[in-house]
Motif scaffolding. Structure first.
Motif, PDB file in Angstrom:
ATOM      1  N   HIS A  52      35.707  36.291  35.346  1.00 35.90           N
ATOM      2  CA  HIS A  52      36.504  37.412  34.823  1.00 35.90           C
ATOM      3  C   HIS A  52      37.976  37.047  34.661  1.00 35.90           C
ATOM      4  O   HIS A  52      38.768  37.915  34.294  1.00 35.90           O
ATOM      5  CB  HIS A  52      36.430  38.680  35.700  1.00 35.90           C
ATOM      6  CG  HIS A  52      35.061  39.000  36.218  1.00 35.90           C
ATOM      7  ND1 HIS A  52      34.822  39.406  37.505  1.00 35.90           N
ATOM      8  CD2 HIS A  52      33.862  38.948  35.607  1.00 35.90           C
ATOM      9  CE1 HIS A  52      33.536  39.598  37.670  1.00 35.90           C
ATOM     10  NE2 HIS A  52      32.921  39.322  36.533  1.00 35.90           N
ATOM     11  N   GLU A  86      37.463  34.603  29.885  1.00 36.40           N
ATOM     12  CA  GLU A  86      37.129  35.400  31.069  1.00 36.40           C
ATOM     13  C   GLU A  86      35.718  35.163  31.595  1.00 36.40           C
ATOM     14  O   GLU A  86      35.262  35.887  32.474  1.00 36.40           O
ATOM     15  CB  GLU A  86      37.304  36.890  30.748  1.00 36.40           C
ATOM     16  CG  GLU A  86      38.740  37.354  30.667  1.00 36.40           C
ATOM     17  CD  GLU A  86      39.423  36.977  29.366  1.00 36.40           C
ATOM     18  OE1 GLU A  86      40.659  37.092  29.275  1.00 36.40           O
ATOM     19  OE2 GLU A  86      38.721  36.543  28.418  1.00 36.40           O
ATOM     20  N   THR A  87      35.011  34.177  31.087  1.00 36.43           N
ATOM     21  CA  THR A  87      33.651  33.887  31.524  1.00 36.43           C
ATOM     22  C   THR A  87      33.624  32.531  32.207  1.00 36.43           C
ATOM     23  O   THR A  87      33.998  31.524  31.597  1.00 36.43           O
ATOM     24  CB  THR A  87      32.677  33.890  30.331  1.00 36.43           C
ATOM     25  OG1 THR A  87      32.805  35.124  29.626  1.00 36.43           O
ATOM     26  CG2 THR A  87      31.247  33.738  30.810  1.00 36.43           C
ATOM     27  N   THR A 127      32.108  38.701  43.056  1.00 37.35           N
ATOM     28  CA  THR A 127      32.651  37.830  42.019  1.00 37.35           C
ATOM     29  C   THR A 127      32.217  36.391  42.248  1.00 37.35           C
ATOM     30  O   THR A 127      32.308  35.863  43.348  1.00 37.35           O
ATOM     31  CB  THR A 127      34.190  37.908  42.021  1.00 37.35           C
ATOM     32  OG1 THR A 127      34.576  39.272  41.856  1.00 37.35           O
ATOM     33  CG2 THR A 127      34.773  37.075  40.899  1.00 37.35           C
TER      34      THR A 127
END
Length: 514
Positions: free
Chosen positions: A272, A165-166, A196
């Motif tokens: 994310h 998620e990174t 984002t």
């Protein structure tokens, strides 16, 4: 001090949604007085209990404060690389601005809007009394999960690493496969509230520049509060949002993303999210798997043909059964016709109702198996399917042949490697069954023609979705219906429209240089 009070009153009276007045307040520069800056900070982050303000005294004698959000930073980096040099090692204030702090990256900002965005991104802010500027320290260290094998796109011989998620780690995973200076990365921020980070990766000397420009334009046109995952972003940038077919590949595999980049495509990484977007793509790309290039070419070709057979089976097998039983029973051998007649003797419903009942029951079992924990989900899928199918046959609700047809259709849909494409094809069964119940085999042919025409008319970032079948590009057929040996695929697929076609030379003795 009166100016500060008026500024704070403007912030407190601003509505929940950021207005132009609020933005104007954030565009003010910071004050030279540390106490005034702390007042403004506490006003901006009035409902943020995780905001930390660490006051300390510099070795030079001045007062300073380090500001950050507790759960988004690396505490060891702050203690060892920031506070220790500032308290015990820095000789003068000028050394601070000259990057004497041993941290990976620093920036100097003076506007409150930059400070606010940096804090929310997990960075630390250093404010010094008497200085009308601040130092942004890249100390991000939020919770992360370990790199594990992808859950959906499993493989037997390929890599067992999947995206996380990174976005920084995902970029690093792709860089390991392509350590080349031509691998370029462009970063954008999407969402007025979520902000984002979206990264676009491509090979500059291979990709078509128009693709990069088109992707940039579509990303900059997005006006939304936040993008939380890759699927949301895909809906904003795809060409045909009404179509049932996916026009962008979403993969969890770094090796698959690297392979598409080498073909001249673009990879979009959304922070994310544990999957990335690949564009532009064609319909045939959804039937290619990483295992195709790990197995021998003969085995890979057989599996590739099996997937296209599964495509036809998933869409039309239930419809063909309905058409034959309702309209064209004379095409069946007599023994098979008698067997089907006997199994349907007690069924009170027409074939279309029978098929719909079984297909819907199958979809419910599949969805229940996905939502339940692993061992329980497998039990529901296997035991539930057997029990319900056997009970339905004994009760005379459906026939034995219908259970077999639905089971074969379900297995065929699971063969297709891409989950989004498999889901779309499963939904196509229902309109095809309706066409078959109304018009028989003619309805099936009409349905297939409509699907084919729709696929041919679609585009993905200016590339024909039906390529290399429509338009016909015979050179690309080496990696569509079949998978020829790797040393035979000397050029990149024309379907990706790369600027550099050549990807390998003569790798076997006796071959001519292309």
């Amino acid at each position: 001090m009166g100016t500060i009070r008026r500024w704070l009153n403007g912030i407190k009276s601003a509505p929940v949604k950021k207005s132009s007045d609020h933005l104007n307040h954030l565009n003010h520069p910071i004050s030279g007085t540390l106490e005034d800056n702390l007042i403004i900070l506490h006003a901006l982050f009035s409902h943020a209990p995780d905001l930390v303000t660490r006051k300390f005294q510099l070795r030079t004698g001045g007062n300073a404060v380090l500001v950050y959000l507790e759960g988004l930073i690396d505490k060891s980096a702050i203690n060892n690389n920031i506070l220790t040099p500032l308290i015990y090692e820095i000789e003068s204030v000028n050394d601070i601005w000259n990057s004497s702090i041993t941290i990976a990256k620093t920036e100097i900002v003076s506007l409150w809007s930059d400070i606010e965005n940096s804090i929310f991104q997990g960075k630390s802010i250093l404010l010094i009394d008497g200085q009308m500027r601040s130092l942004v320290l890249h100390t991000q260290g939020w919770p992360q999960r370990a790199i594990k094998e992808p859950q959906i796109e499993s493989t037997l011989k390929g890599s067992h690493q999947g995206f996380v998620e990174t976005s920084g780690q995902n970029i690093a995973l792709i860089r390991r496969y392509l350590p080349n200076r031509e691998l370029k990365i462009k970063e954008y921020f999407v969402g007025s509230r979520g902000n984002t980070r979206v990264s676009v990766m491509y090979l500059e000397d291979v990709v078509q520049p128009d693709f990069v420009k088109e992707m940039e334009d579509r990303l900059l046109q997005i006006d939304v509060d936040a993008i939380l995952n890759t699927g949301e972003l895909a809906e904003f940038i795809e060409d045909h949002p009404i179509s049932l077919f996916p026009q962008l590949i979403m993969t969890e595999r770094p090796d698959s993303a690297a392979a598409h980049i080498l073909q001249g495509r673009i990879v979009v990484i959304v922070d994310h999210s544990p999957s990335v977007i690949i564009a532009p793509v064609t319909f045939s790309a959804f039937f290619q798997s990483v295992d195709d290039y790990s197995n021998r070419w003969i085995i890979a070709t057989f599996l590739r043909l099996l997937r296209f057979l599964a495509l036809i089976t998933t869409i039309s097998l239930s419809a063909v059964y309905i058409a034959i039983v309702s309209f064209h029973y004379e095409v069946l051998p007599l023994d098979l016709l008698i067997s089907i007649g006997e199994s349907r003797a007690k069924v009170p419903f027409p074939p279309i109702v029978e098929a719909f009942l079984m297909e819907l029951a199958l979809e419910m079992l599949r969805e229940a198996g996905l939502r339940l924990p692993g061992p329980i989900g497998q039990t529901i899928g296997v035991v539930g399917g057997i029990v319900i199918g056997q009970a339905a046959v004994q009760a005379g609700i459906v026939s034995n042949i219908m259970v077999i047809i639905v089971a074969i259709t379900a297995i065929s849909s699971f063969i297709i490697p891409d989950y989004d494409m498999s889901s779309s094809l499963r939904l196509l069964r229902f309109p095809m069954m309706i066409m078959a119940s109304l018009f028989g085999m003619v309805g099936i042919v009409i349905g297939l023609m409509i699907i084919g025409a729709h696929l041919i008319s679609m585009e993905s970032f200016g590339i024909s979705y039906g390529s290399p079948v429509a338009p016909i590009r015979l050179s690309d057929w080496k990696d569509v219906w079949i998978r020829v040996p790797m040393w035979k695929m000397k050029k990149r697929p024309l379907s990706a429209d790369p600027t550099q076609l050549q990807r390998q030379g003569a790798n076997r003795e006796g071959e001519d240089q292309p």
